[in-house]
Design a protein around this motif. Sequence first.
Motif, mmCIF file in Angstrom:
data_model
loop_
_atom_site.group_PDB
_atom_site.id
_atom_site.type_symbol
_atom_site.label_atom_id
_atom_site.label_comp_id
_atom_site.label_asym_id
_atom_site.label_seq_id
_atom_site.Cartn_x
_atom_site.Cartn_y
_atom_site.Cartn_z
ATOM 1 N N UNK A 131 0.840 -1.199 0.000
ATOM 2 C CA UNK A 131 0.000 0.000 0.000
ATOM 3 C C UNK A 131 0.882 1.258 0.000
ATOM 4 N N UNK B 78 -9.596 -6.880 2.681
ATOM 5 C CA UNK B 78 -9.269 -5.482 2.997
ATOM 6 C C UNK B 78 -9.862 -4.512 1.983
ATOM 7 N N UNK B 79 -10.571 -5.020 0.994
ATOM 8 C CA UNK B 79 -11.128 -4.236 -0.104
ATOM 9 C C UNK B 79 -10.021 -3.607 -0.971
ATOM 10 N N UNK B 80 -8.785 -4.088 -0.793
ATOM 11 C CA UNK B 80 -7.701 -3.526 -1.598
ATOM 12 C C UNK B 80 -7.721 -4.078 -3.021
ATOM 13 N N UNK B 81 -8.599 -5.067 -3.264
ATOM 14 C CA UNK B 81 -8.758 -5.532 -4.651
ATOM 15 C C UNK B 81 -9.464 -4.458 -5.475
ATOM 16 N N UNK B 82 -10.009 -3.437 -4.780
ATOM 17 C CA UNK B 82 -10.621 -2.319 -5.513
ATOM 18 C C UNK B 82 -9.629 -1.173 -5.695
ATOM 19 N N UNK B 83 -8.481 -1.315 -5.054
ATOM 20 C CA UNK B 83 -7.472 -0.250 -5.119
ATOM 21 C C UNK B 83 -6.345 -0.663 -6.071
ATOM 22 N N UNK B 84 -5.858 -1.893 -5.877
ATOM 23 C CA UNK B 84 -4.801 -2.390 -6.766
ATOM 24 C C UNK B 84 -5.413 -2.908 -8.070
ATOM 25 N N UNK B 85 -4.601 -2.900 -9.110
ATOM 26 C CA UNK B 85 -5.010 -3.524 -10.365
ATOM 27 C C UNK B 85 -4.544 -4.980 -10.307
#
Lengths: 823, 112
Positions: B63, B91-98
Amino acid sequence: MEDTAIRFENSPQDIKRQILNHLRYSLGKTPDEASIGDIYAALAYCMRDRLMDRMLATRARFREARAKRLSYLSLEFLIGPSLGRNMLALGIRQACEEAVKAFGVNLNDVEAQEADPALGNGGLGRLAACFLESLATLNMPGYGYGIHYDYGLFRQEIRNGYQIEKPDQWALTAAPLQMQRLDRAVLVPLYGRIEHFKDRWEGYNPSWMDWQVVIGVPYDIPSCGHGGHTVNYLRLFTAQPSKDFDIKVFNQGDYFAAMEQKIDTEKISKILYPSDSIQSGKELRLTQEYFLVACALRDIVRNHLDSYDDISDFAEKNAIQLNDTHPSLAITELMRILVDEQWMDWEPAWDITKNTFAYTNHTLLPEALETWSAGLLAHLLPRHMQIIEEINRRFLEEAITLYPDDLQRLARLSIFEEGNDKQVRMANLAIVGSHSVNGVSALHTELIKTRLLPDFFDMWPDKFNAKTNGITPRRWLQKANPGLTALLEQHIGLDFLADMEKISAILPLAQDAAFVEDFLKVKRGNKVKILPLLQDKAMIKADPDAIFDIQAKRIHEYKRQLLNILGIMADYLALVEDGEYPASPFVALFAGKAAPGYTTAKKIIKMIHCMADVINNDKRTRGAIRVGFVPDFRVSIAEGLVAAADLSEQISTAGYEASGTGNMKFAANGALTIGTLDGANIEIEEKVGGENLYIFGLDAQQVADMCAQKTYRPREISDQNPELARVMDALKSDRFCPGEPGLLEWAWHYLYNENDPYLHLADFASYCKTRRRARADYADQEGWANKAICNVARMGWFSSDRTIKEYASQIWKIAPVTGLNGE
Amino acid sequence: MRYENSITSGVSILTIKEQALDASVAQDLKETLATYAQRAKGAFVVDLSHVEFLDSTALGALVSVLKVLGGASELYLCNLRPQVLSVFSLTRLDRVFKIVPTVGSAIQALSG
């Protein structure tokens, strides 16, 4: 490759051969080296093999039918010993008996080797176990989810009349009962913080960061239905540290840091909280609740996605029952999974969640309604706290349209209780997030609607329903009372085991002299059977021809063991002071554990022992009164007590006992109930008939009125009742604790307190009078047997099969999948 | 931390060779990625096919690199095992990272 073959034959020779194999290959022993414990383990492995065959076949059948599943989430499953139950369920007890003879041991001694897993405190946990057995018997896809505690409820020892708690290490001998499923292990995050990101589309994207991870490793315990056609499982999770992290720390040489991490993690599944209605507020307990919820939901969602790919029909394929509020974080966990992990919008996710969950309330004590500090919850589960806040915001928006001018009501409905230490009300969360809220008896449900949660009932009357508890007849008749089962079999066959309502066929036999004689013989035999237990553990020599008058349940003020004690003291004083002998000799037995931190309950145990010492050692009571306390009450001891009881004490203050199931177990075994109009006692009276049990005391409304109007005057009651006054004087004068002056004075103060919410003295006179009537009735053995037979014959409705059918058709919408005739 | 770098079709690919990305390698991961991002001018692929376990400290390192790169970043993650992908979903980071399935699809995205 689908392989659902049933492999094992069940002749004594086959079982013997398989025992030899397990001795050799599972335990590394020859028959000559094998102890009786080894024979037990080998036989239990034989049973597990059979259950695994059936479990795989059941799973294939349910998958093929694409059947809706029920998951029963409970912090407690009081399953009791499995070997004996499973042999009966599979119909191979006799073959096993012959098989173990070849090793020079008898089956009863082998069975006695098994630990009695006490993974529950009392009624709530035992109910969960009865339900799982009924689900399997009814061929329904129903699974239990719980925690694999290393230590179950403490072992109770008595020293000098005081309860001593000892660790219960059931897991040491549990290997043959269960199957570890490392392939189904799950990761559970805890702690951390929320970072307020934006996603790739510039939308708000809260991310749960810096969590610590725990691994949940499941153990499956097969749950076998009657006849063995369906075997489901109880999946219990144990907490383990993340192995990768562990190894790294070890490699860096920091052994102690690694061990600390390991110990902290494993603490989560280390011990069952030993309290049935007193909330501890401990962080570890909240962690346990979330650990169960996280493990269970991951497993349930994974199962669903394995079968269906699409999460949107989750509620059509899954029902989840919350056994009390303890697992109600499951509501937020499912919302988190749907919204965060499955990218679902809030509204459809909320619809799925509400349609999936149903909540069972188990208490009427407002102080026992679970709450957690919002600060603690946010610390442990920051993302869940956000979700709870959003659930509450939307819920209050709905509520305010209904009650726009009633701010107090809105404050009561809110999931949060505002204040210096803001609290999360778990019952409110469970109600808001469920489509069904049920009580566990008719009276309990009425009191939920009118007293405990009237605001929610006003808002959603259709959500509320009654599901009176039940007991499985396979455990509580067939296993607990083989003598009565055999007698019934002679006359009406064994169909009643699968359909307990059929037991009513014995009703005409209540007038049959030969049957009555046999019935009395069976009861006497059951009493003789527990005499060694009474001699060894309760230290009394009991006369099997006396009334066995038993109060066996958790020690709690509202259950009123104190009232029973006062009644016995009155009988004793009547005998020694007035020369009045009881109409029938009686053996008063108590059994039950007190929560370790519950001082009054522990003092009650000591009081029973003080009273027993005085009465049993007074020669004048010989042949008339005996008092005993059976230590370490658990399922296996309960089986013996319910079969042997003549009189069943169900004497809680009306309006306090949600249902009770002990009352049902005793009545189904032919004990007559002496009880108040409380919990399921009321329905037992309706079914067995008022002439076949002994009801006394104030009803729930009278209790409520007396408390509200503050008209309870214990001093005046005893002034008007010389017998009671004499007992109270005896308490004050150390008559029942001659060697320990002042020891029981607390009870004198306690019972004379006008604020005693359990109104002990208000019911004293009617209790004593009613119990004496029961003892007089007992003198007429045929008349008594007639009443007892009526109880057995009319208890069919209290089968947990009936309860489960109601849950299944009205709440869960699941159906039997027999695999027969295309069903 | 063990890793390999390569260039395919003009796209820089960093293949992490660790089985576990956790606290013990998080700092190293952060520095390596930062250096690599600078060299690749923000457009590169991280192949996580060898990674079986990723904890929150390693995630924090990823991050922080993404933050440094800012909104214009062309950082692609690929070959995530289910266990690792589940950490991003959690963590919902699949919506942040490609996040893309394979190195090939990452190259395609960057080339397109």
